[in-house]
Motif scaffolding. Structure first.
Motif, PDB file in Angstrom:
ATOM      1  N   GLY A  38       0.809  -1.208   0.000  1.00  0.00           N
ATOM      2  CA  GLY A  38       0.000   0.000   0.000  1.00  0.00           C
ATOM      3  C   GLY A  38       0.841   1.256   0.000  1.00  0.00           C
ATOM      4  O   GLY A  38       2.048   1.225   0.267  1.00  0.00           O
ATOM      5  N   TRP A  39       0.185   2.349  -0.317  1.00  0.00           N
ATOM      6  CA  TRP A  39       0.806   3.675  -0.271  1.00  0.00           C
ATOM      7  C   TRP A  39       0.000   4.535   0.700  1.00  0.00           C
ATOM      8  O   TRP A  39      -1.231   4.621   0.615  1.00  0.00           O
ATOM      9  CB  TRP A  39       0.794   4.324  -1.653  1.00  0.00           C
ATOM     10  N   ALA A  52      -3.868   4.023  -1.397  1.00  0.00           N
ATOM     11  CA  ALA A  52      -4.012   2.999  -2.429  1.00  0.00           C
ATOM     12  C   ALA A  52      -3.389   1.699  -1.952  1.00  0.00           C
ATOM     13  O   ALA A  52      -2.380   1.717  -1.251  1.00  0.00           O
ATOM     14  CB  ALA A  52      -3.335   3.442  -3.726  1.00  0.00           C
ATOM     15  N   THR A  53      -4.010   0.593  -2.330  1.00  0.00           N
ATOM     16  CA  THR A  53      -3.462  -0.719  -2.001  1.00  0.00           C
ATOM     17  C   THR A  53      -3.522  -1.635  -3.201  1.00  0.00           C
ATOM     18  O   THR A  53      -4.340  -1.434  -4.116  1.00  0.00           O
ATOM     19  CB  THR A  53      -4.229  -1.382  -0.839  1.00  0.00           C
ATOM     20  N   ILE A  54      -2.678  -2.650  -3.177  1.00  0.00           N
ATOM     21  CA  ILE A  54      -2.657  -3.626  -4.248  1.00  0.00           C
ATOM     22  C   ILE A  54      -2.248  -4.967  -3.664  1.00  0.00           C
ATOM     23  O   ILE A  54      -1.378  -5.041  -2.796  1.00  0.00           O
ATOM     24  CB  ILE A  54      -1.680  -3.191  -5.370  1.00  0.00           C
ATOM     25  N   ALA A 100       4.167   0.625   2.120  1.00  0.00           N
ATOM     26  CA  ALA A 100       3.995  -0.242   3.281  1.00  0.00           C
ATOM     27  C   ALA A 100       3.573  -1.636   2.845  1.00  0.00           C
ATOM     28  O   ALA A 100       2.973  -1.810   1.782  1.00  0.00           O
ATOM     29  CB  ALA A 100       2.938   0.345   4.221  1.00  0.00           C
ATOM     30  N   ALA A 101       3.872  -2.595   3.693  1.00  0.00           N
ATOM     31  CA  ALA A 101       3.467  -3.984   3.469  1.00  0.00           C
ATOM     32  C   ALA A 101       2.715  -4.478   4.697  1.00  0.00           C
ATOM     33  O   ALA A 101       3.171  -4.269   5.830  1.00  0.00           O
ATOM     34  CB  ALA A 101       4.689  -4.864   3.208  1.00  0.00           C
ATOM     35  N   ALA A 102       1.578  -5.125   4.454  1.00  0.00           N
ATOM     36  CA  ALA A 102       0.760  -5.627   5.558  1.00  0.00           C
ATOM     37  C   ALA A 102       0.319  -7.043   5.255  1.00  0.00           C
ATOM     38  O   ALA A 102      -0.116  -7.337   4.146  1.00  0.00           O
ATOM     39  CB  ALA A 102      -0.454  -4.734   5.775  1.00  0.00           C
TER      40      ALA A 102
END
Length: 122
Positions: A38-39, A52-54, A100-102
């Protein structure tokens, strides 16, 4: 461990565009399959906001309402890189964009990048 390195931030005029990049690296034995990327955007003296996420495979994307139609998130698995194309930037000074990473949800971010600064001039 996961390391995220953003780049692409710059000074741009209102209405302009940038492409931000987030290069991800992993320690041996780890995979990205369990992460969503994500950003976040943070204005001075404000909290970070997820914009935003992907999914790591790039099949699922989400955007906060304020950026829909202007921002596009994408990924290149071969390069372990996630991008954020930001268009029609609005003039409100300087924001820092964080990658970021989740693995669970966005209230529990596992890994942050150091941020890249975007300044929009009027």
């Amino acid at each position: 461990q996961v390391q995220l390195v953003e780049s692409g931030g710059s000074l741009v005029q209102a209405g302009g565009s940038l492409r931000l990049s987030c290069a991800a690296s992993l320690a041996s034995g780890h995979t990205f399959n369990s992460y969503r990327m994500g950003w976040f955007r943070q204005a001075p003296e404000k909290e970070r906001v997820l914009v935003a996420t992907i999914s790591w495979r790039g099949t699922i994307t989400h955007y906060t309402d304020s950026v829909k139609g202007r921002f596009t998130v994408s990924g290149d698995n071969a390069k372990n890189t996630v991008y954020l194309q930001v268009n029609s930037l609005k003039s409100h000074g300087t924001d820092v964009y964080y990658c970021a990473a989740a693995s669970i949800d966005w209230s529990l971010v596992d890994h942050w990048g150091q941020g890249t600064q975007v300044t929009v001039s009027s």
